[in-house]
Design a protein around this motif. Sequence first.
Motif, PDB file in Angstrom:
ATOM      1  N   ILE A 134      51.824  53.801  45.846  1.00 48.38           N
ATOM      2  CA  ILE A 134      52.958  52.922  46.150  1.00 48.38           C
ATOM      3  C   ILE A 134      53.105  52.737  47.659  1.00 48.38           C
ATOM      4  CG2 ILE A 134      55.476  52.689  46.035  1.00 48.38           C
ATOM      5  CD1 ILE A 134      55.354  54.113  43.318  1.00 48.38           C
ATOM      6  N   VAL A 135      52.993  53.841  48.417  1.00 45.04           N
ATOM      7  CA  VAL A 135      53.183  53.723  49.861  1.00 45.04           C
ATOM      8  C   VAL A 135      52.068  52.897  50.500  1.00 45.04           C
ATOM      9  CG1 VAL A 135      54.488  55.870  50.076  1.00 45.04           C
ATOM     10  CG2 VAL A 135      52.000  55.918  50.319  1.00 45.04           C
ATOM     11  N   GLY A 136      50.937  52.751  49.798  1.00 43.59           N
ATOM     12  CA  GLY A 136      49.882  51.881  50.297  1.00 43.59           C
ATOM     13  C   GLY A 136      50.336  50.440  50.418  1.00 43.59           C
ATOM     14  N   ALA A 137      51.331  50.072  49.627  1.00 46.01           N
ATOM     15  CA  ALA A 137      51.839  48.700  49.663  1.00 46.01           C
ATOM     16  C   ALA A 137      52.639  48.410  50.928  1.00 46.01           C
ATOM     17  CB  ALA A 137      52.710  48.441  48.431  1.00 46.01           C
ATOM     18  N   VAL A 138      53.038  49.461  51.654  1.00 44.58           N
ATOM     19  CA  VAL A 138      53.813  49.251  52.882  1.00 44.58           C
ATOM     20  C   VAL A 138      53.020  49.708  54.107  1.00 44.58           C
ATOM     21  CG1 VAL A 138      56.058  49.350  51.759  1.00 44.58           C
ATOM     22  CG2 VAL A 138      54.997  51.475  52.546  1.00 44.58           C
ATOM     23  N   GLY A 139      51.709  49.686  53.982  1.00 40.09           N
ATOM     24  CA  GLY A 139      50.863  49.939  55.137  1.00 40.09           C
ATOM     25  C   GLY A 139      50.596  51.384  55.460  1.00 40.09           C
ATOM     26  N   ALA A 140      50.702  52.266  54.454  1.00 38.23           N
ATOM     27  CA  ALA A 140      50.495  53.681  54.723  1.00 38.23           C
ATOM     28  C   ALA A 140      49.040  54.102  54.663  1.00 38.23           C
ATOM     29  CB  ALA A 140      51.300  54.514  53.720  1.00 38.23           C
ATOM     30  N   GLY A 141      48.167  53.230  54.206  1.00 35.77           N
ATOM     31  CA  GLY A 141      46.765  53.584  54.077  1.00 35.77           C
ATOM     32  C   GLY A 141      46.472  54.205  52.721  1.00 35.77           C
ATOM     33  N   GLY A 142      45.243  54.721  52.580  1.00 37.35           N
ATOM     34  CA  GLY A 142      44.865  55.347  51.324  1.00 37.35           C
ATOM     35  C   GLY A 142      44.336  54.347  50.314  1.00 37.35           C
ATOM     36  N   LEU A 143      44.052  54.828  49.117  1.00 38.80           N
ATOM     37  CA  LEU A 143      43.475  53.976  48.080  1.00 38.80           C
ATOM     38  C   LEU A 143      44.430  52.876  47.639  1.00 38.80           C
ATOM     39  CD1 LEU A 143      41.708  56.700  45.891  1.00 38.80           C
ATOM     40  CD2 LEU A 143      40.628  55.054  47.434  1.00 38.80           C
ATOM     41  N   GLY A 144      45.721  53.164  47.645  1.00 44.20           N
ATOM     42  CA  GLY A 144      46.687  52.133  47.267  1.00 44.20           C
ATOM     43  C   GLY A 144      46.656  50.951  48.208  1.00 44.20           C
ATOM     44  N   ASP A 145      46.530  51.239  49.487  1.00 44.81           N
ATOM     45  CA  ASP A 145      46.453  50.183  50.493  1.00 44.81           C
ATOM     46  C   ASP A 145      45.194  49.341  50.298  1.00 44.81           C
ATOM     47  OD1 ASP A 145      47.143  48.814  52.960  1.00 44.81           O
ATOM     48  OD2 ASP A 145      45.517  49.936  53.886  1.00 44.81           O
ATOM     49  N   ILE A 146      44.068  49.999  49.981  1.00 45.88           N
ATOM     50  CA  ILE A 146      42.816  49.275  49.748  1.00 45.88           C
ATOM     51  C   ILE A 146      42.932  48.391  48.511  1.00 45.88           C
ATOM     52  CG2 ILE A 146      40.381  49.562  49.129  1.00 45.88           C
ATOM     53  CD1 ILE A 146      40.419  52.135  50.817  1.00 45.88           C
ATOM     54  N   ALA A 147      43.530  48.920  47.462  1.00 42.98           N
ATOM     55  CA  ALA A 147      43.690  48.137  46.235  1.00 42.98           C
ATOM     56  C   ALA A 147      44.542  46.902  46.478  1.00 42.98           C
ATOM     57  CB  ALA A 147      44.318  49.006  45.145  1.00 42.98           C
ATOM     58  N   ILE A 148      45.599  47.050  47.280  1.00 44.78           N
ATOM     59  CA  ILE A 148      46.475  45.913  47.570  1.00 44.78           C
ATOM     60  C   ILE A 148      45.764  44.892  48.455  1.00 44.78           C
ATOM     61  CG2 ILE A 148      48.564  45.198  48.801  1.00 44.78           C
ATOM     62  CD1 ILE A 148      49.233  46.397  46.162  1.00 44.78           C
ATOM     63  N   ARG A 149      45.178  45.354  49.554  1.00 41.97           N
ATOM     64  CA  ARG A 149      44.593  44.440  50.546  1.00 41.97           C
ATOM     65  C   ARG A 149      43.350  43.726  50.029  1.00 41.97           C
ATOM     66  NH1 ARG A 149      42.530  46.482  55.135  1.00 41.97           N
ATOM     67  NH2 ARG A 149      42.698  48.689  54.580  1.00 41.97           N
ATOM     68  N   TYR A 150      42.490  44.472  49.344  1.00 46.00           N
ATOM     69  CA  TYR A 150      41.214  43.882  48.917  1.00 46.00           C
ATOM     70  C   TYR A 150      41.247  43.430  47.452  1.00 46.00           C
ATOM     71  CZ  TYR A 150      39.230  45.553  53.271  1.00 46.00           C
ATOM     72  OH  TYR A 150      38.971  45.760  54.605  1.00 46.00           O
ATOM     73  N   GLY A 151      41.840  44.244  46.585  1.00 47.64           N
ATOM     74  CA  GLY A 151      41.851  43.878  45.176  1.00 47.64           C
ATOM     75  C   GLY A 151      42.836  42.789  44.834  1.00 47.64           C
ATOM     76  N   TYR A 152      43.996  42.787  45.521  1.00 43.52           N
ATOM     77  CA  TYR A 152      45.052  41.816  45.185  1.00 43.52           C
ATOM     78  C   TYR A 152      45.011  40.592  46.091  1.00 43.52           C
ATOM     79  CZ  TYR A 152      49.708  39.930  44.236  1.00 43.52           C
ATOM     80  OH  TYR A 152      50.749  39.104  43.905  1.00 43.52           O
ATOM     81  N   TYR A 153      45.067  40.825  47.411  1.00 39.18           N
ATOM     82  CA  TYR A 153      45.141  39.689  48.329  1.00 39.18           C
ATOM     83  C   TYR A 153      43.814  38.955  48.499  1.00 39.18           C
ATOM     84  CZ  TYR A 153      49.789  41.313  49.693  1.00 39.18           C
ATOM     85  OH  TYR A 153      51.104  41.680  49.692  1.00 39.18           O
ATOM     86  N   ARG A 154      42.694  39.677  48.418  1.00 37.68           N
ATOM     87  CA  ARG A 154      41.391  39.045  48.629  1.00 37.68           C
ATOM     88  C   ARG A 154      40.607  38.830  47.333  1.00 37.68           C
ATOM     89  NH1 ARG A 154      39.123  42.083  54.137  1.00 37.68           N
ATOM     90  NH2 ARG A 154      41.106  42.079  55.278  1.00 37.68           N
ATOM     91  N   TYR A 155      41.209  39.163  46.222  1.00 39.98           N
ATOM     92  CA  TYR A 155      40.584  38.943  44.900  1.00 39.98           C
ATOM     93  C   TYR A 155      39.235  39.633  44.770  1.00 39.98           C
ATOM     94  CZ  TYR A 155      44.184  35.356  44.836  1.00 39.98           C
ATOM     95  OH  TYR A 155      45.388  34.695  44.906  1.00 39.98           O
ATOM     96  N   GLU A 156      39.096  40.798  45.400  1.00 36.84           N
ATOM     97  CA  GLU A 156      37.874  41.595  45.269  1.00 36.84           C
ATOM     98  C   GLU A 156      38.045  42.527  44.068  1.00 36.84           C
ATOM     99  OE1 GLU A 156      35.065  41.481  46.761  1.00 36.84           O
ATOM    100  OE2 GLU A 156      35.392  40.318  48.603  1.00 36.84           O
ATOM    101  N   ASP A 157      37.760  42.012  42.881  1.00 38.67           N
ATOM    102  CA  ASP A 157      37.991  42.789  41.665  1.00 38.67           C
ATOM    103  C   ASP A 157      37.165  44.069  41.635  1.00 38.67           C
ATOM    104  OD1 ASP A 157      39.708  40.833  40.789  1.00 38.67           O
ATOM    105  OD2 ASP A 157      38.197  39.772  39.606  1.00 38.67           O
TER     106      ASP A 157
END
Length: 223
Positions: free
Chosen positions: A169-192
């Motif tokens: 969850i904290v990845g969604a607010v720029g904390a880093g970690g796997l959550g941040d990668i999933a949000i930035r690349y999997g959601y915003y960049r459509y890297e499934d």
Amino acid sequence: MSSLQSLLDQYSGLLAQGFLASLAMLFFSTAIAYLIGTFLGVVLYVTAPGGLRPHRALNAVLGWIVNMTRSIPFIILLVAVMPMTKALVGTVVGVRGTIPPLVLSAAPFVARMIEQSLAEVPRDSIEAAESFGATVPRVVFSALLPEALPSIVRGVAVTLISVLGYTAIVGAVGAGGLGDIAIRYGYYRYEDGVMILTIVLLVVLVQAIQSSCDLVAKRIDHR
């Protein structure tokens, strides 16, 4: 297979960095939460009606604080304590910025689990320690905590897995970690593919945590 290899070649470094960041957030925050939560749980157990040193007012106030903190959804707590986080660690982003809200969220949860684990200890073990004239701290450290240890270790697995979900969850607010990668690349960049790899890593980590804690609990449970 070739697409998977290409994906790994391109993102393995990023995923490794995110995985290590998630591990740091997970284990640092959980360790601190257990230091605080174990103390709170022991106090709750000792001061409860029928406890070693009943104290209705202290137990009621402490129980209310624990319950109130547990009732706040993590994402709301994360935002609400940002000023405190900034004051404590100097930032609200990155691994450092996640530790205070993760600890604040996990510690009350740990306190209740410790209290419950202690409540499962047979009264005979406590009375045996008291019959030798043991003080309350002595009873806690020589009888209660050792007897409750298998249950406590199983609770560690539950806590770690819960905190791991919070780190996503904290990845969604720029904390880093796997959550941040999933949000930035999997959601915003459509890297499934990146999204799937982060999920696989999280599943593997959860299985490793659960299996390890179960194994340790079985080895130390002599009942």
